[in-house]
Design a protein around this motif. Structure first.
Motif, PDB file in Angstrom:
ATOM      1  N   VAL A 126       0.281  -1.109  -0.373  1.00  0.00           N
ATOM      2  CA  VAL A 126       0.139   0.036   0.271  1.00  0.00           C
ATOM      3  C   VAL A 126       0.471   1.174  -0.135  1.00  0.00           C
ATOM      4  CG1 VAL A 126      -1.802  -0.726   1.074  1.00  0.00           C
ATOM      5  CG2 VAL A 126      -0.129  -0.301   2.504  1.00  0.00           C
ATOM      6  N   LEU A 127       0.098   2.436  -0.877  1.00  0.00           N
ATOM      7  CA  LEU A 127       1.081   4.025  -0.273  1.00  0.00           C
ATOM      8  C   LEU A 127       0.184   4.682   0.647  1.00  0.00           C
ATOM      9  CD1 LEU A 127       0.715   5.084  -3.785  1.00  0.00           C
ATOM     10  CD2 LEU A 127       2.479   3.545  -3.138  1.00  0.00           C
ATOM     11  N   LEU A 128       1.380   4.825   1.630  1.00  0.00           N
ATOM     12  CA  LEU A 128       0.789   5.999   3.425  1.00  0.00           C
ATOM     13  C   LEU A 128       1.327   7.184   3.368  1.00  0.00           C
ATOM     14  CD1 LEU A 128       2.890   3.309   5.224  1.00  0.00           C
ATOM     15  CD2 LEU A 128      -0.029   2.730   4.710  1.00  0.00           C
ATOM     16  N   VAL A 129      -0.112   7.850   2.815  1.00  0.00           N
ATOM     17  CA  VAL A 129       0.964   9.338   4.037  1.00  0.00           C
ATOM     18  C   VAL A 129       0.697   9.124   5.791  1.00  0.00           C
ATOM     19  CG1 VAL A 129       0.492  10.490   1.522  1.00  0.00           C
ATOM     20  CG2 VAL A 129      -0.887  10.494   3.635  1.00  0.00           C
ATOM     21  N   ASP A 130       1.315  11.007   5.815  1.00  0.00           N
ATOM     22  CA  ASP A 130       0.902  11.167   7.138  1.00  0.00           C
ATOM     23  C   ASP A 130      -0.301  11.439   7.105  1.00  0.00           C
ATOM     24  OD1 ASP A 130       0.828  12.529   9.694  1.00  0.00           O
ATOM     25  OD2 ASP A 130       3.265  13.819   9.399  1.00  0.00           O
ATOM     26  N   ALA A 131      -0.540  10.859   8.533  1.00  0.00           N
ATOM     27  CA  ALA A 131      -2.624  10.663   8.710  1.00  0.00           C
ATOM     28  C   ALA A 131      -2.529  12.209   9.407  1.00  0.00           C
ATOM     29  CB  ALA A 131      -2.625  10.165   9.390  1.00  0.00           C
ATOM     30  N   SER A 132      -1.679  12.966   9.738  1.00  0.00           N
ATOM     31  CA  SER A 132      -2.181  14.516   9.812  1.00  0.00           C
ATOM     32  C   SER A 132      -1.873  15.751   9.127  1.00  0.00           C
ATOM     33  CB  SER A 132      -1.035  14.528  11.061  1.00  0.00           C
ATOM     34  OG  SER A 132       0.301  14.950  10.457  1.00  0.00           O
ATOM     35  N   GLY A 133      -1.648  15.110   7.549  1.00  0.00           N
ATOM     36  CA  GLY A 133      -0.908  16.060   7.014  1.00  0.00           C
ATOM     37  C   GLY A 133      -2.532  16.214   5.617  1.00  0.00           C
ATOM     38  N   PRO A 134      -2.317  16.904   5.007  1.00  0.00           N
ATOM     39  CA  PRO A 134      -3.584  17.375   3.802  1.00  0.00           C
ATOM     40  C   PRO A 134      -3.926  16.974   3.166  1.00  0.00           C
ATOM     41  CG  PRO A 134      -1.392  18.529   3.196  1.00  0.00           C
ATOM     42  CD  PRO A 134      -0.820  17.819   4.594  1.00  0.00           C
ATOM     43  N   ILE A 135      -3.352  15.331   2.559  1.00  0.00           N
ATOM     44  CA  ILE A 135      -3.665  14.169   1.761  1.00  0.00           C
ATOM     45  C   ILE A 135      -4.197  13.366   2.048  1.00  0.00           C
ATOM     46  CG2 ILE A 135      -2.077  12.445   0.111  1.00  0.00           C
ATOM     47  CD1 ILE A 135       0.447  14.898  -0.002  1.00  0.00           C
ATOM     48  N   HIS A 136      -5.325  13.193   1.047  1.00  0.00           N
ATOM     49  CA  HIS A 136      -6.842  12.273   1.080  1.00  0.00           C
ATOM     50  C   HIS A 136      -6.271  11.284   0.293  1.00  0.00           C
ATOM     51  CE1 HIS A 136      -7.477  15.692   4.203  1.00  0.00           C
ATOM     52  NE2 HIS A 136      -8.185  13.661   5.442  1.00  0.00           N
ATOM     53  N   SER A 137      -6.160  11.057  -1.191  1.00  0.00           N
ATOM     54  CA  SER A 137      -5.975  10.467  -1.877  1.00  0.00           C
ATOM     55  C   SER A 137      -4.979  10.027  -2.680  1.00  0.00           C
ATOM     56  CB  SER A 137      -7.629  10.852  -2.971  1.00  0.00           C
ATOM     57  OG  SER A 137      -6.953  12.510  -3.432  1.00  0.00           O
ATOM     58  N   VAL A 138      -5.121   9.019  -3.706  1.00  0.00           N
ATOM     59  CA  VAL A 138      -3.749   9.611  -4.991  1.00  0.00           C
ATOM     60  C   VAL A 138      -3.323  10.625  -5.809  1.00  0.00           C
ATOM     61  CG1 VAL A 138      -2.706   8.190  -6.438  1.00  0.00           C
ATOM     62  CG2 VAL A 138      -3.575   6.731  -4.852  1.00  0.00           C
ATOM     63  N   ALA A 139      -5.247  10.993  -6.182  1.00  0.00           N
ATOM     64  CA  ALA A 139      -4.288  11.763  -6.629  1.00  0.00           C
ATOM     65  C   ALA A 139      -3.934  13.904  -6.509  1.00  0.00           C
ATOM     66  CB  ALA A 139      -6.344  12.310  -7.217  1.00  0.00           C
ATOM     67  N   GLU A 140      -4.366  13.504  -5.023  1.00  0.00           N
ATOM     68  CA  GLU A 140      -3.665  14.718  -4.039  1.00  0.00           C
ATOM     69  C   GLU A 140      -2.355  13.984  -3.720  1.00  0.00           C
ATOM     70  OE1 GLU A 140      -7.501  15.844  -1.646  1.00  0.00           O
ATOM     71  OE2 GLU A 140      -5.791  14.821  -0.891  1.00  0.00           O
ATOM     72  N   LEU A 141      -2.164  13.049  -3.725  1.00  0.00           N
ATOM     73  CA  LEU A 141      -0.959  12.874  -3.528  1.00  0.00           C
ATOM     74  C   LEU A 141       0.447  12.972  -4.778  1.00  0.00           C
ATOM     75  CD1 LEU A 141       2.046  11.789  -1.705  1.00  0.00           C
ATOM     76  CD2 LEU A 141       0.883   9.333  -3.037  1.00  0.00           C
ATOM     77  N   ILE A 142       0.101  12.877  -5.964  1.00  0.00           N
ATOM     78  CA  ILE A 142       0.481  13.135  -6.768  1.00  0.00           C
ATOM     79  C   ILE A 142       0.889  14.693  -7.543  1.00  0.00           C
ATOM     80  CG2 ILE A 142      -0.061  12.995  -9.409  1.00  0.00           C
ATOM     81  CD1 ILE A 142      -1.149  10.884  -8.914  1.00  0.00           C
ATOM     82  N   ALA A 143      -0.708  14.793  -7.015  1.00  0.00           N
ATOM     83  CA  ALA A 143      -0.448  16.822  -6.726  1.00  0.00           C
ATOM     84  C   ALA A 143       0.833  17.891  -6.267  1.00  0.00           C
ATOM     85  CB  ALA A 143      -1.737  17.170  -7.040  1.00  0.00           C
TER      86      ALA A 143
END
Length: 320
Positions: A126-143
């Motif tokens: 899986v792809l993971l990001v910091d839960a406290s950050g603003p990214i909630h989707s793969v599209a947002e991560l890519i941007a």
């Protein structure tokens, strides 16, 4: 005419492996683990090792050999005696099948040094990001990545994590830099400190961190949703996939281990996988049951080697 002593010798030769299997195990078994204590891999190895001990009637001692993207433990197995007293419970698709294409030199031969016992489970990354950050989707991560110089950084601790992330990068057109780690905890720390933009990790470890509120799981790398992660979309269904990265786990022993011993181990491991408590454990750890046989696992290793060769080339990964 064949001398009588030749018949006797042949009889002893045939009887020896059977006798070894009947007496096996006579003492403790060593269970090697490619990854660090507390990791998703370690949790699975320790569960199966505990259940194996109950069936075998002997202690099964887990030994973590960490480093070289999992190759240290694999090498230790290759150099062990082929007697069934050293086993490796491993994500074999990445630690064995793909290894020749990820390393310039290996201290072992993936085709000749190991004997397949059985498959036990499959797992998504899986792809993971910091839960406290603003990214909630793969599209947002890519941007977010595309807005950064050189598209930021990602971390992982193993071969499959690299493959999953690099295939994702290739599909999207990113140049995100890979940062290697030996320990999951250090990679997580750097993510939470903002030094990494995302992690590419096994779902087992990720679920624990997500439940603790530390990370947010954006997507899985398999082509189909895992039974254990029904709410997590796949990169394929989101339009960013096209490559199935769902490593499977199996058990291997050194080549030359007597066939009756291999078959006995296969029977035990399949009993473990079929047990209700195992199925619950696998589901809680984001695994799907994947029982098999020595022959099936042997064939799967061969077909996976060809698949991972294509993946490594597609992801443009330079062998280390």
């Amino acid at each position: 005419m064949i001398p009588k002593r030749a018949f006797v010798a042949a009889a002893f030769a045939l009887a020896a492996p059977l006798a070894a299997a009947q007496e096996y195990p006579a003492h403790e078994i060593r269970s090697l683990c490619n990854y660090a204590p507390g990791s998703g891999a370690d949790i699975l190895v320790r569960f199966y090792s505990d259940r194996l001990s109950r069936l075998a009637g002997k202690p099964v001692i887990v030994e973590n050999r960490v480093g070289a993207n999992g190759s240290l433990a694999t090498d230790a197995l290759a150099k062990s005696r082929p007697d069934g007293y050293t086993v490796l419970i491993t994500p074999a698709s990445s630690t064995i099948a793909s290894a020749p294409y990820l390393f310039k030199r290996l201290p072992f031969d993936t085709e000749r040094d190991f004997a397949a016992v059985t498959t036990i489970a499959s797992l998504s990354f899986v792809l993971l990001v910091d839960a406290s950050g603003p990214i909630h989707s793969v599209a947002e991560l890519i941007a977010s990545l595309k807005s950064k110089a050189n598209n930021g950084f990602y971390g992982t601790t193993n071969n499959t994590g690299v493959i999953a992330a690099e295939l994702f990068k290739t599909k999207v057109g990113l140049k995100t830099t890979y940062v290697p780690y030996k320990q999951n905890a250090q990679a997580l720390t750097d993510l939470l400190l903002g030094q990494l933009d995302f992690l590419s990790f096994d779902a087992t470890w990720a679920i624990g961190q997500a439940k603790g509120g530390k990370v947010r799981i954006l997507a899985a790398t398999a082509t189909r949703r895992s039974v254990a992660l029904p709410e997590v979309p796949t990169l394929t269904e989101l339009g960013y996939g096209g490559n199935d990265v769902s490593p499977w786990w199996g058990v291997v022993v050194p080549a030359g281990t007597p066939k009756p011993v291999v078959d006995k181990l296969a029977s035990w491991f399949n009993q473990i996988t079929a047990a209700e408590d195992t199925r619950k454990f696998l589901a809680s750890s984001a695994f799907d049951p994947f029982p098999g046989s020595p022959e099936q696992m042997h064939d799967l290793l061969k077909s996976d080697a060809a698949r991972w060769k294509r993946y490594v080339a597609l992801a443009k990964i330079e062998p280390q």
